[in-house]
Design an enzyme around this catalytic site. Structure first.
Site, PDB file in Angstrom:
ATOM      1  CB  CYS A 170      -0.892   0.080   1.223  1.00  0.00           C
ATOM      2  SG  CYS A 170      -1.717  -1.406   1.684  1.00  0.00           S
TER       3      CYS A 170
HETATM    4  N1  LIG Z   1      -3.671  -0.553  -0.891  1.00  0.00           N
HETATM    5  C1  LIG Z   1      -4.103  -0.517   0.346  1.00  0.00           C
HETATM    6  N2  LIG Z   1      -4.503  -1.609   0.915  1.00  0.00           N
HETATM    7  N3  LIG Z   1      -4.171   0.658   0.957  1.00  0.00           N
HETATM    8  C2  LIG Z   1      -4.530   0.839   2.308  1.00  0.00           C
HETATM    9  C3  LIG Z   1      -5.057   2.197   2.541  1.00  0.00           C
HETATM   10  C4  LIG Z   1      -5.414   2.498   3.979  1.00  0.00           C
HETATM   11  C5  LIG Z   1      -6.103   3.798   4.157  1.00  0.00           C
HETATM   12  N4  LIG Z   1      -6.185   4.179   5.526  1.00  0.00           N
HETATM   13  C6  LIG Z   1      -7.504   3.750   3.570  1.00  0.00           C
HETATM   14  O1  LIG Z   1      -8.404   3.340   4.269  1.00  0.00           O
HETATM   15  O2  LIG Z   1      -7.733   4.110   2.460  1.00  0.00           O
END
Ligand SMILES: NC(=[NH2+])NCCC[C@H](N)C(=O)O
Length: 409
Positions: A398
């Site tokens: 991420c």
């Molecule tokens: N590619 C990922 N899994 N990204 C995680 C993103 C986390 C971020 N806090 C959201 O909720 O958007």
């Protein structure tokens, strides 16, 4: 010709990556706002920066060129007209109500140099920072402390963009908390000298009528993509993406639309499924039903009226073997598939590995069971610090956007 974006797999040797160092935006989280801003806790600022620097250094030591979103964004605004139109659009999208407010904020930001201005936009602007004429108007009287919200999720550079082949999707993101993030990307692609006028194909732009996020977009090979149907990516956007790829000589001929549960822990496909080697994938067991099945729609380029065929399958292992021409394939269960360890480690992104070469992955140190299992399967595992970074609910995949990977042999 060397393209500034060249990504034809999830695992080819990583050459260039886009990161964002967590800045003041994470210091502007409070218990009242964190849920809406998609955080589950408030990180310790000094340590989240140290941990992120450690992550970046780990990549550099492996020969990866690290670019920073905040720096590229500032460098894209050298031309005064570009800067003014970027500012206007950013402020228009920032939820300010009155024209007085907008004008005052634009003037406040416009008085800064480009680095400071970008930093401030990302961090959010408090009400007391800007003097607004007609302050008595009702819209500035409530207790909410910000004129423009902080963007604490920016360090998850995976999501507002996805590199696919020699192009990208500039994403229309699901929640208001993240929607402005892709405006930085659009501006960089259009105006940064490294990217502008280099023939980068935009497969979907941020004005597309359906939402999609990069955490759901996995480049399995030079002809096959996997895209999660998830909390953040709609089936409709996958159809639009497939259409665009099939019609435009992208090289992509198959898209696997993989349905995953719609919940916070599994917001994107890459929180439950990643590719780590030619024939190895991590998988969180909870996405499979009691018979080990799940819904996978295989979308294939075709010469019919739709331009594609869509077939529903339910055995992910069989589908992956077919589309990747593999006789054998290994699905590595997060947390060894244990009823307690798997959900615990998945919550802190135990499935969210970043492959930096076939069989070499970067993972969070806290997920020691999943890391051990990866090693048992022969993977080279580079662990990074994760006490604070993980509070944003995202892991090494991420936190990174590959821009260039070597092609697989
Ligand atoms: N590619 C990922 N899994 N990204 C995680 C993103 C986390 C971020 N806090 C959201 O909720 O958007």
């Amino acid at each position: 010709m060397a393209y500034p974006i060249h990504v034809k797999s999830e695992i080819g040797k990583l050459k260039t990556v886009l990161l964002k160092r967590p800045g003041r935006e994470v210091e502007n989280l409070t218990p009242d706002t964190m849920e809406r801003l998609l955080f589950d806790d408030i990180p310790f600022f000094e340590n989240i920066q140290k941990e992120h620097d450690y992550f970046a250094d780990t990549l550099r030591k492996e020969g990866v060129e690290v670019l920073y979103l905040e720096k590229l964004a500032a460098e894209s605004l050298v031309n005064e007209e570009v800067k003014q139109s970027f500012l206007k659009q950013m402020i228009d999208e920032s939820g300010l109500i009155s024209d007085y407010q907008k004008q005052a904020v634009i003037e406040y930001l416009g008085s800064m140099n480009n680095d400071q201005m970008i930093e401030k936009i990302m961090a959010g602007i408090r009400k007391h920072e800007v003097e607004i004429p007609h302050q008595t108007c009702l819209d500035t009287l409530d207790d909410y402390p910000f004129l423009t919200d902080p963007m604490p999720n920016l360090y998850f550079t995976r999501d507002p963009i996805a590199s696919i082949g020699n192009g990208l999707t500039v994403n229309r993101m699901t929640f208001a908390a993240r929607q402005r993030e892709s405006l930085f990307i659009e501006t960089i692609m259009n105006y940064h000298p490294r990217f502008a006028d280099s023939g980068i194909q935009v497969w979907l732009d941020r004005y597309t009528g359906a939402h999609i996020e990069g955490g759901d977009e996995l480049v399995l090979s030079d002809t096959v993509l996997a895209v999660g149907i998830s909390q953040r990516t709609s089936a409709h956007s996958i159809k639009l993406l497939a259409e665009k790829l099939f019609k435009n000589n992208s090289g992509y001929e198959k898209v696997l639309a993989i349905k995953i549960p719609n919940n916070r822990a599994m917001m994107h496909l890459d929180t439950v499924f990643t590719m780590v080697d030619y024939d190895k994938f991590t998988i969180h067991p909870a996405i499979l039903d009691s018979d080990g099945k799940m819904d996978v729609y295989v979308i294939e380029k075709a010469n019919n009226e739709l331009g594609m065929t869509i077939t529903l399958r339910n055995n992910i292992e069989d589908v992956l073997k077919e589309v990747l021409n593999l006789s054998e394939l290994v699905l590595i269960p997060t947390g060894r598939g244990d009823a307690i360890v798997a959900p615990r480690e998945q919550w802190n992104d135990g499935s969210n590995t970043l492959a930096i070469a076939p069989g070499t992955v970067v993972t969070y140190d806290r997920n020691y069971v999943s890391n051990e299992v990866l090693r048992e399967y022969g993977l080279r595992v580079l662990e990074v610090l994760s006490g604070e970074l993980s509070r944003g609910r995202g892991g090494p995949r991420c936190m990174s956007q590959p821009l260039v990977r070597e092609d697989l042999k």
